[in-house]
Enzyme design. Structure first.
Site, PDB file in Angstrom:
ATOM      1  N   ASN A   9       0.874  -1.168   0.000  1.00 53.27           N
ATOM      2  CA  ASN A   9       0.000   0.000   0.000  1.00 53.27           C
ATOM      3  C   ASN A   9       0.914   1.222   0.000  1.00 53.27           C
ATOM      4  OD1 ASN A   9      -1.780   2.053   0.486  1.00 53.27           O
ATOM      5  ND2 ASN A   9      -2.337   1.408   2.558  1.00 53.27           N
ATOM      6  N   LYS A  11       0.201   4.297  -0.411  1.00 54.96           N
ATOM      7  CA  LYS A  11      -0.413   5.518   0.138  1.00 54.96           C
ATOM      8  C   LYS A  11      -0.115   6.706  -0.794  1.00 54.96           C
ATOM      9  CE  LYS A  11      -0.157   3.383   4.625  1.00 54.96           C
ATOM     10  NZ  LYS A  11      -0.108   3.530   6.066  1.00 54.96           N
ATOM     11  N   HIS A  97      -9.514   1.635   4.336  1.00 52.26           N
ATOM     12  CA  HIS A  97      -8.279   1.783   5.119  1.00 52.26           C
ATOM     13  C   HIS A  97      -8.539   2.758   6.274  1.00 52.26           C
ATOM     14  CE1 HIS A  97      -4.211   2.867   6.247  1.00 52.26           C
ATOM     15  NE2 HIS A  97      -3.842   1.729   5.697  1.00 52.26           N
ATOM     16  N   GLU A  99      -6.901   5.099   7.416  1.00 54.66           N
ATOM     17  CA  GLU A  99      -6.620   6.511   7.102  1.00 54.66           C
ATOM     18  C   GLU A  99      -7.783   7.129   6.343  1.00 54.66           C
ATOM     19  OE1 GLU A  99      -2.844   5.758   5.276  1.00 54.66           O
ATOM     20  OE2 GLU A  99      -2.028   5.257   7.248  1.00 54.66           O
ATOM     21  N   GLU A 169      -5.712  -4.587  10.318  1.00 54.10           N
ATOM     22  CA  GLU A 169      -4.683  -3.576  10.557  1.00 54.10           C
ATOM     23  C   GLU A 169      -4.994  -2.811  11.839  1.00 54.10           C
ATOM     24  OE1 GLU A 169      -2.621  -2.463   6.615  1.00 54.10           O
ATOM     25  OE2 GLU A 169      -4.323  -1.140   6.854  1.00 54.10           O
ATOM     26  N   GLY A 175       2.292   2.450  10.699  1.00 54.75           N
ATOM     27  CA  GLY A 175       3.275   3.521  10.558  1.00 54.75           C
ATOM     28  C   GLY A 175       3.955   3.902  11.863  1.00 54.75           C
ATOM     29  N   SER A 215       3.112  -2.016  10.284  1.00 56.45           N
ATOM     30  CA  SER A 215       4.561  -2.126  10.513  1.00 56.45           C
ATOM     31  C   SER A 215       5.101  -3.526  10.251  1.00 56.45           C
ATOM     32  CB  SER A 215       4.918  -1.649  11.928  1.00 56.45           C
ATOM     33  OG  SER A 215       4.531  -0.299  12.101  1.00 56.45           O
TER      34      SER A 215
HETATM   35  P1  PGA Z   1       2.735   0.388   7.578  1.00 58.32           P
HETATM   36  O1  PGA Z   1       1.319   0.614   6.849  1.00 58.32           O
HETATM   37  O2  PGA Z   1       3.295  -0.914   7.071  1.00 58.32           O
HETATM   38  O3  PGA Z   1       3.564   1.573   7.168  1.00 58.32           O
HETATM   39  O4  PGA Z   1       2.476   0.349   9.044  1.00 58.32           O
HETATM   40  C1  PGA Z   1       0.414  -0.434   6.669  1.00 58.32           C
HETATM   41  C2  PGA Z   1      -0.876   0.085   6.083  1.00 58.32           C
HETATM   42  O5  PGA Z   1      -1.344   1.139   6.532  1.00 58.32           O
HETATM   43  O6  PGA Z   1      -1.480  -0.536   5.181  1.00 58.32           O
END
Ligand code: PGA
Length: 256
Positions: A9, A11, A97, A99, A169, A175, A215
């Site tokens: 992903n 982003k 997601h 976000e 998630e 993140g 992460s």
């Molecule tokens: P990350 O993001 O691996 O940077 O934690 C995962 C995601 O939000 O899909």
């Protein structure tokens, strides 16, 4: 019987130029995807066309978008339709997601409309679910995630279930460098699969891939992917570098 799916992903990272560089970097390292593992990259909308061209050279690495609208077309400024995504060879679309839920007003209801639209138009949704730190501390994480799964799948028939991907998630792990422990991940994935068995059947639930996201990095991927209900990863930060993304692909291949 479930194949690992290692999904990136990206982003809001990588315009067309960086997309070419990153995909060429991935190709230089792996050539094609290892036969036993499915791969997926989800660049920003503006880079999908470029990615689609680059991916012609990498067998087994599919293309996905990060969002789609639930209507066919029309006066929805800034949005993108399922038809536009399939025209540039998208096979998957990330939906819900955290976000998008946090910053762009996505709700279980809008996610549900998009899931149905995507499935009807031949896109495989990667449905993201996960609890906040407060919800986990209040011991509400299972209830929250179960509700998100139920809410996303209203109106989705068992026939379509094999095209679903769920991504667990935990928001507190996205993140942040903090990862769910393999046991925490397994507990939630198992609960999600049980919910899918209730909604459909055990047979259908056994076919649906449940990815872990939050992460995931080369140093922790193996212990997470070893868990029986963890069928791959939805990877943010570590998918933006060719070496870390391909390291995780290699780890999945060794476990296959
Ligand atoms: P990350 O993001 O691996 O940077 O934690 C995962 C995601 O939000 O899909």
């Amino acid at each position: 019987m479930r194949r690992f799916l290692i999904a990136g992903n990206w982003k809001m990272n990588c315009g067309p130029k960086e997309t070419s560089t990153l995909l060429q970097g991935i190709e230089n390292i792996i050539g094609n995807m290892p036969k036993a593992v499915d791969g997926l990259v989800c660049p920003p909308t503006i880079s999908l066309t470029t990615a689609s061209v680059e991916l012609q050279d990498i067998d087994g690495l599919a293309l996905g978008a990060q969002n789609v609208h639930s209507e066919d077309n029309g006066a929805y400024t800034g949005e993108v339709s399922t038809e536009m995504l399939t025209e540039v060879n998208c096979e998957y679309v990330i939906l819900g997601h955290s976000e998008r839920r946090q910053y762009f007003g996505e709700t279980d209801k809008t996610v549900n409309a998009k899931v149905n639209k995507a499935l009807n138009d031949g896109l495989k949704p990667v449905i993201c679910v996960g609890e906040s730190l407060e919800q986990r501390k209040a011991n509400e994480h299972k209830l929250r995630v179960k509700k998100q799964v139920q809410g996303a799948l209203i109106g989705v028939e068992e026939d379509d279930a094999s095209n679903l991907v769920i991504a667990y998630e935990p928001i507190w792990a996205i993140g942040t460098g903090e990862t769910a422990t393999p046991d925490q991940a397994q507990e939630m994935h198992k609960m999600i699969r049980e919910e899918l068995s209730e909604l459909y059947s055990e047979e259908a639930a056994a076919k649906i891939r449940i990815l872990y996201g939050g992460s995931m990095k080369p140093h922790n991927a193996e212990e997470l992917l070893q868990k029986p209900d963890v069928d791959g990863g939805l990877i943010g930060g570590a998918s933006l570098k060719a070496d870390s993304f391909t390291d995780i692909i290699h780890i999945a291949n060794e476990l296959s």
